[in-house]
Design an enzyme around this catalytic site. Structure first.
Site, PDB file in Angstrom:
ATOM      1  N   ARG A  34      44.779 -12.552  24.389  1.00 60.11           N
ATOM      2  CA  ARG A  34      43.873 -11.694  23.620  1.00 60.11           C
ATOM      3  C   ARG A  34      42.734 -11.115  24.449  1.00 60.11           C
ATOM      4  O   ARG A  34      42.184 -10.069  24.104  1.00 60.11           O
ATOM      5  CB  ARG A  34      43.300 -12.471  22.434  1.00 60.11           C
ATOM      6  CG  ARG A  34      44.324 -12.764  21.354  1.00 60.11           C
ATOM      7  CD  ARG A  34      43.667 -13.223  20.075  1.00 60.11           C
ATOM      8  NE  ARG A  34      44.647 -13.498  19.041  1.00 60.11           N
ATOM      9  CZ  ARG A  34      44.345 -13.916  17.812  1.00 60.11           C
ATOM     10  NH1 ARG A  34      43.068 -14.103  17.479  1.00 60.11           N
ATOM     11  NH2 ARG A  34      45.291 -14.144  16.928  1.00 60.11           N
ATOM     12  N   ASP A 144      28.154 -14.767   7.646  1.00 57.37           N
ATOM     13  CA  ASP A 144      29.204 -14.798   8.659  1.00 57.37           C
ATOM     14  C   ASP A 144      28.525 -14.826  10.021  1.00 57.37           C
ATOM     15  O   ASP A 144      27.347 -14.457  10.139  1.00 57.37           O
ATOM     16  CB  ASP A 144      30.118 -13.578   8.534  1.00 57.37           C
ATOM     17  CG  ASP A 144      31.490 -13.807   9.176  1.00 57.37           C
ATOM     18  OD1 ASP A 144      32.428 -14.185   8.458  1.00 57.37           O
ATOM     19  OD2 ASP A 144      31.600 -13.636  10.410  1.00 57.37           O
TER      20      ASP A 144
END
Length: 272
Positions: A34, A144
């Site tokens: 990634r 978050d």
């Protein structure tokens, strides 16, 4: 393709575990796949310089970059419908009865991603209260660790959800005026959610305790010790008689201070 050395892998694993509770100790291939191309596109010739810069803490964008690459912000409206059925049929009637005098509900969506969860909660509450909704303070705290996803959540663009009650499409969604063909939620719903950046590894020192904490499909990234410590912090941030809801694919220790009501649904018992 850049190759992640043993030393850089361990440095990344330690950083992500200590700072964010995220356990990547078995994710070496994922990290390499990634990050490699993305780092090359940014001009890096190896992982070492990037890890050095990340650990220096001088550039918040580096942290945002790695969080977005190594975690999944997958969410949708009415995810895990069983929770929302229980919320409507059991939790809300209980909370409305207990909080009738002060007319305040305190609900936290922890790890809210792009906002579908707290907006779904708000729609459930507005539907349940009906004409009485304006008399209550029902604002949902939504947190978050990623400023990017919170920015998207605060100004949402969605395709019309297909799994919501049919009347919600009319009542709670409006087509955006930017020509995208996408939809946003109505001001009534958007203004009922307060978005804040918060790292769940930090002490929980909000002004109030919560009647319900939704923390679903977040602890999948944590090892057992980290989950146990977080559940303890949640417990102390929950009102007596309040609830904790986690993802159906998750679990917490059997010696948790909460009492399990049903799979993925827990309660802090009231003192007698």
């Amino acid at each position: 393709m850049l190759q992640l050395s043993d030393a850089d892998f361990q440095r990344l694993v330690t950083f992500m575990r200590d700072r964010y509770g995220i356990n990547l100790s078995q994710k070496r291939l994922l990290i390499n796949s990634r990050l490699s191309a993305a780092l090359q596109a940014k001009g890096y010739t190896d992982f070492t310089k990037f890890v050095d810069e990340l650990l220096s803490g001088k550039d918040a964008a580096q942290v945002e970059f790695i969080l977005n690459k190594l975690t999944t912000n997958y969410t949708y409206f009415m995810r895990e419908k069983e929770h929302f059925a229980f919320f409507n049929e059991v939790i809300l009637p209980d909370l409305i009865k207990r909080n009738e005098r002060k007319k305040v509900l305190s609900i936290w969506s922890a790890g809210c991603s792009t906002g579908e969860e707290p907006y779904t909660i708000s729609m459930c509450i507005k539907d349940f209260l009906g004409s009485q909704a304006g008399l209550w303070d029902t604002r949902v705290l939504a947190t978050d660790i990623s400023p990017r996803v919170l920015s998207e959540a605060a100004d949402p663009s969605y395709e019309m959800p297909t799994d919501i009650p049919p009347e919600w499409s009319r009542r709670y969604f409006r087509k955006r005026t930017d020509g995208s063909g996408l939809y946003t939620v109505t001001p009534e719903i958007r203004h009922n959610v307060i978005f804040r950046v918060f790292n769940l590894m930090e002490p929980i020192h909000f002004r109030i305790k919560f009647d319900v904490i939704f923390c679903r499909n977040v602890m999948i990234y944590f090892d057992q010790e980290t989950k146990d410590a977080l559940v303890q912090r949640f417990y102390h941030a929950t009102n007596q008689g309040g609830y904790l809801l986690i993802g159906h694919s998750e679990n917490i220790s059997k010696n948790s201070p909460y009492r399990m009501l049903r799979p993925a649904t827990f309660r802090r018992e009231r003192r007698r």
